[in-house]
Design a protein around this motif. Structure first.
Motif, mmCIF file in Angstrom:
data_model
loop_
_atom_site.group_PDB
_atom_site.id
_atom_site.type_symbol
_atom_site.label_atom_id
_atom_site.label_comp_id
_atom_site.label_asym_id
_atom_site.label_seq_id
_atom_site.Cartn_x
_atom_site.Cartn_y
_atom_site.Cartn_z
ATOM 1 N N LYS A 1 1.443 -10.094 -20.788
ATOM 2 C CA LYS A 1 2.336 -8.822 -19.695
ATOM 3 C C LYS A 1 1.778 -8.285 -19.434
ATOM 4 C CE LYS A 1 4.929 -12.875 -19.371
ATOM 5 N NZ LYS A 1 6.051 -14.195 -18.806
ATOM 6 N N LYS A 2 0.885 -7.169 -19.848
ATOM 7 C CA LYS A 2 0.482 -6.165 -19.651
ATOM 8 C C LYS A 2 -0.462 -5.412 -18.605
ATOM 9 C CE LYS A 2 -0.906 -1.881 -21.824
ATOM 10 N NZ LYS A 2 -1.326 -0.581 -23.507
ATOM 11 N N PRO A 3 -0.114 -5.281 -17.624
ATOM 12 C CA PRO A 3 -0.989 -4.839 -16.427
ATOM 13 C C PRO A 3 -2.689 -3.916 -17.441
ATOM 14 C CG PRO A 3 0.787 -4.056 -16.011
ATOM 15 C CD PRO A 3 0.356 -4.342 -16.689
ATOM 16 N N LEU A 4 -3.653 -4.426 -16.335
ATOM 17 C CA LEU A 4 -4.698 -3.522 -16.679
ATOM 18 C C LEU A 4 -4.910 -2.821 -15.269
ATOM 19 C CD1 LEU A 4 -7.529 -2.729 -18.130
ATOM 20 C CD2 LEU A 4 -8.366 -4.704 -16.672
ATOM 21 N N MET A 5 -4.582 -3.119 -14.010
ATOM 22 C CA MET A 5 -4.381 -2.719 -12.587
ATOM 23 C C MET A 5 -3.987 -3.521 -11.605
ATOM 24 S SD MET A 5 -5.507 -3.395 -9.612
ATOM 25 C CE MET A 5 -7.285 -4.762 -9.736
ATOM 26 N N ALA A 6 -2.670 -2.528 -11.647
ATOM 27 C CA ALA A 6 -1.644 -3.537 -10.455
ATOM 28 C C ALA A 6 -1.849 -2.240 -8.338
ATOM 29 C CB ALA A 6 -0.408 -2.877 -11.215
ATOM 30 N N ASP A 7 -1.765 -2.703 -7.305
ATOM 31 C CA ASP A 7 -2.320 -1.583 -6.892
ATOM 32 C C ASP A 7 -1.473 -2.652 -5.858
ATOM 33 O OD1 ASP A 7 -3.062 -0.514 -4.557
ATOM 34 O OD2 ASP A 7 -5.261 -0.874 -5.142
ATOM 35 N N GLY A 8 -0.569 -2.398 -5.273
ATOM 36 C CA GLY A 8 0.352 -2.516 -4.260
ATOM 37 C C GLY A 8 1.087 -1.365 -3.199
ATOM 38 N N MET A 9 1.818 -2.573 -2.717
ATOM 39 C CA MET A 9 2.448 -1.740 -0.816
ATOM 40 C C MET A 9 4.127 -1.127 -1.515
ATOM 41 S SD MET A 9 0.630 -3.637 1.392
ATOM 42 C CE MET A 9 0.002 -5.232 0.300
ATOM 43 N N LYS A 10 4.429 -0.831 -0.662
ATOM 44 C CA LYS A 10 6.286 -0.549 0.305
ATOM 45 C C LYS A 10 6.125 -1.758 0.985
ATOM 46 C CE LYS A 10 5.479 2.696 -3.315
ATOM 47 N NZ LYS A 10 5.763 3.060 -4.360
ATOM 48 N N ARG A 11 7.960 -0.728 1.003
ATOM 49 C CA ARG A 11 8.417 -1.879 1.591
ATOM 50 C C ARG A 11 7.501 -1.306 3.403
ATOM 51 N NH1 ARG A 11 14.673 -1.623 2.877
ATOM 52 N NH2 ARG A 11 14.264 0.422 4.108
ATOM 53 N N ALA A 12 7.452 -0.198 3.927
ATOM 54 C CA ALA A 12 7.129 0.677 4.204
ATOM 55 C C ALA A 12 6.156 -0.164 5.105
ATOM 56 C CB ALA A 12 7.544 2.093 5.401
ATOM 57 N N HIS A 13 4.767 -0.584 4.789
ATOM 58 C CA HIS A 13 4.074 -1.511 5.272
ATOM 59 C C HIS A 13 4.042 -2.849 5.998
ATOM 60 C CE1 HIS A 13 -1.046 -1.277 3.583
ATOM 61 N NE2 HIS A 13 -0.456 -2.350 4.983
ATOM 62 N N PHE A 14 5.148 -3.402 5.022
ATOM 63 C CA PHE A 14 5.163 -4.053 6.126
ATOM 64 C C PHE A 14 5.812 -4.339 6.937
ATOM 65 C CE2 PHE A 14 5.025 -5.436 2.150
ATOM 66 C CZ PHE A 14 4.114 -6.459 1.076
ATOM 67 N N GLY A 15 6.434 -3.228 7.861
ATOM 68 C CA GLY A 15 6.972 -3.289 9.403
ATOM 69 C C GLY A 15 6.094 -4.145 10.168
ATOM 70 N N ASP A 16 5.342 -3.523 11.084
ATOM 71 C CA ASP A 16 4.576 -4.600 11.871
ATOM 72 C C ASP A 16 4.668 -5.546 11.676
ATOM 73 O OD1 ASP A 16 4.190 -1.947 13.167
ATOM 74 O OD2 ASP A 16 2.399 -1.350 12.852
ATOM 75 N N LEU A 17 4.151 -6.057 10.154
ATOM 76 C CA LEU A 17 4.219 -7.623 10.429
ATOM 77 C C LEU A 17 5.507 -8.290 10.376
ATOM 78 C CD1 LEU A 17 2.927 -10.109 9.279
ATOM 79 C CD2 LEU A 17 3.233 -8.906 6.670
ATOM 80 N N HIS A 18 6.923 -7.564 9.614
ATOM 81 C CA HIS A 18 8.128 -7.993 10.070
ATOM 82 C C HIS A 18 8.621 -8.270 11.565
ATOM 83 C CE1 HIS A 18 12.602 -7.109 10.486
ATOM 84 N NE2 HIS A 18 12.295 -8.644 9.734
ATOM 85 N N LYS A 19 7.935 -6.797 12.568
ATOM 86 C CA LYS A 19 8.372 -6.634 14.035
ATOM 87 C C LYS A 19 7.893 -8.162 14.262
ATOM 88 C CE LYS A 19 9.262 -1.946 14.315
ATOM 89 N NZ LYS A 19 8.666 -0.542 14.458
ATOM 90 N N PHE A 20 6.311 -8.787 13.994
ATOM 91 C CA PHE A 20 6.023 -9.600 14.842
ATOM 92 C C PHE A 20 6.159 -10.928 14.446
ATOM 93 C CE2 PHE A 20 1.973 -12.874 13.810
ATOM 94 C CZ PHE A 20 1.898 -12.927 15.137
ATOM 95 N N CYS A 21 7.148 -11.066 12.856
ATOM 96 C CA CYS A 21 7.193 -12.765 12.268
ATOM 97 C C CYS A 21 8.572 -12.508 14.215
ATOM 98 C CB CYS A 21 7.649 -12.699 11.367
ATOM 99 S SG CYS A 21 6.365 -12.895 10.077
ATOM 100 N N LEU A 22 9.638 -11.296 13.590
ATOM 101 C CA LEU A 22 10.370 -11.587 13.960
ATOM 102 C C LEU A 22 11.043 -11.802 15.812
ATOM 103 C CD1 LEU A 22 13.480 -10.797 13.788
ATOM 104 C CD2 LEU A 22 13.471 -8.754 14.510
ATOM 105 N N ALA A 23 9.544 -11.401 16.146
ATOM 106 C CA ALA A 23 9.462 -11.628 17.615
ATOM 107 C C ALA A 23 9.185 -12.709 18.183
ATOM 108 C CB ALA A 23 8.477 -10.689 18.461
ATOM 109 N N ASN A 24 8.137 -13.402 16.582
ATOM 110 C CA ASN A 24 7.765 -15.031 17.207
ATOM 111 C C ASN A 24 8.294 -15.822 16.504
ATOM 112 O OD1 ASN A 24 4.721 -14.938 19.037
ATOM 113 N ND2 ASN A 24 5.003 -12.667 17.613
ATOM 114 N N GLU A 25 9.508 -15.571 16.011
ATOM 115 C CA GLU A 25 10.222 -16.226 14.960
ATOM 116 C C GLU A 25 8.929 -17.290 13.902
ATOM 117 O OE1 GLU A 25 12.936 -19.196 17.777
ATOM 118 O OE2 GLU A 25 13.976 -17.342 18.244
ATOM 119 N N TYR A 26 8.772 -16.384 12.500
ATOM 120 C CA TYR A 26 7.752 -16.613 12.033
ATOM 121 C C TYR A 26 8.600 -16.788 10.829
ATOM 122 C CZ TYR A 26 3.826 -16.952 15.365
ATOM 123 O OH TYR A 26 3.003 -17.747 16.278
#
Length: 270
Positions: free
Chosen positions: A79-104
């Motif tokens: 389970k040794k990564p050759l490549m891991a390319d991720g995001m931080k929590r802040a990257h999902f801020g707009d997506l969370h707001k979208f889901c919150l506004a639409n109850e998704y």
């Protein structure tokens, strides 16, 4: 010459019972023994595909998987990564707001577990993904400070149809958005997909796309179908997948479509 065979799981290598058939197992084991690299490419983490990797015998020093639809390339045995390319929590801020506004609902995944966001409606993702996964229900503000692989909206197909049709332009800019299954919409880092992950793996082996054969059925498989020397869409695949690929299996995933194609192809090209 084909040296690497990369396969999507759901509705491709797996049948409707979420199993790898005996015919598919035997041909992949045979080709692996002959020196072909067999790579499972999935939206799941490695823990969730461990039984299938073991079934196929993909535990050698050079056996890798593509996980989280391209965010992670990992060596199976340790389970040794050759490549891991991720995001931080802040990257999902707009997506969370979208889901919150639409109850998704919304699930956010790091590289080992899933965080169902519990200040939103309950998601169906935990029930669908199931075993060998750690789920921690948290409000968005309490997400830990780690790297994240992707986010998922898992809900009824008709609701996802509406979401896709009315997706805010801002979210389209912030994410690579793919529908991996009728009930699952995934939000990845821009530039991340199964094709880009396989390019990393090909570079590691010092091979080219001409050495690659891929199998897939859905929107999240398009890049790897387009980039391969032999890109194979399943007979049960979407019209978009079939248009993107340069080959189509004769039969579907419930009738050993992968095994059927591989047997015919290598009989003619050996």
């Amino acid at each position: 010459m084909i040296k690497m065979i990369a396969l999507d799981l759901d509705n491709t290598l797996l049948n409707a019972d979420k199993k790898i058939s005996e015919a598919n197992t035997q041909i992949l084991k045979k080709l692996h023994k002959q020196g072909k690299e067999i790579v499972l490419c999935t939206g799941r983490p490695i823990n969730a595909i461990w039984d299938w990797l073991t079934q196929l015998g993909l535990m050698g020093e050079n056996d890798y998987s593509v996980n989280f639809n391209g965010s992670l390339v990992i060596r199976n045995v340790d389970k040794k990564p050759l490549m891991a390319d991720g995001m931080k929590r802040a990257h999902f801020g707009d997506l969370h707001k979208f889901c919150l506004a639409n109850e998704y609902p919304l699930d956010i995944l790091d590289f080992s577990g899933v965080y169902p966001i519990n200040d939103l409606p309950l998601s169906g993702y935990e029930k669908r993904l199931g075993g060998n996964m750690h789920f921690l229900h948290v409000p968005f503000a309490k997400l830990p400070v780690v790297d994240y692989s992707k986010a998922v909206i898992c809900t009824e197909p008709a609701t996802l149809d509406h979401i896709v049709a009315h997706m805010p332009a801002q979210l389209k800019q912030e994410f690579h958005i793919v529908r991996s299954q009728p009930m699952i919409l995934e939000f990845l880092k821009p530039g991340i997909d199964k094709g880009s992950a396989l390019d990393v793996l090909l570079k590691h082996f010092e091979w080219t796309r001409d050495n690659l054969m891929t199998f897939g059925d859905a929107q999240n498989d398009l890049e790897m179908l387009a980039s391969a020397g032999v890109g194979v869409a399943m007979a049960n695949g979407t019209p978009e997948a079939k248009q993107t690929a340069n080959q189509v299996t004769a039969v579907d995933n419930d009738h050993d479509g992968v095994a059927n194609f591989l047997t015919t192809y290598f009989a003619a090209n050996n």
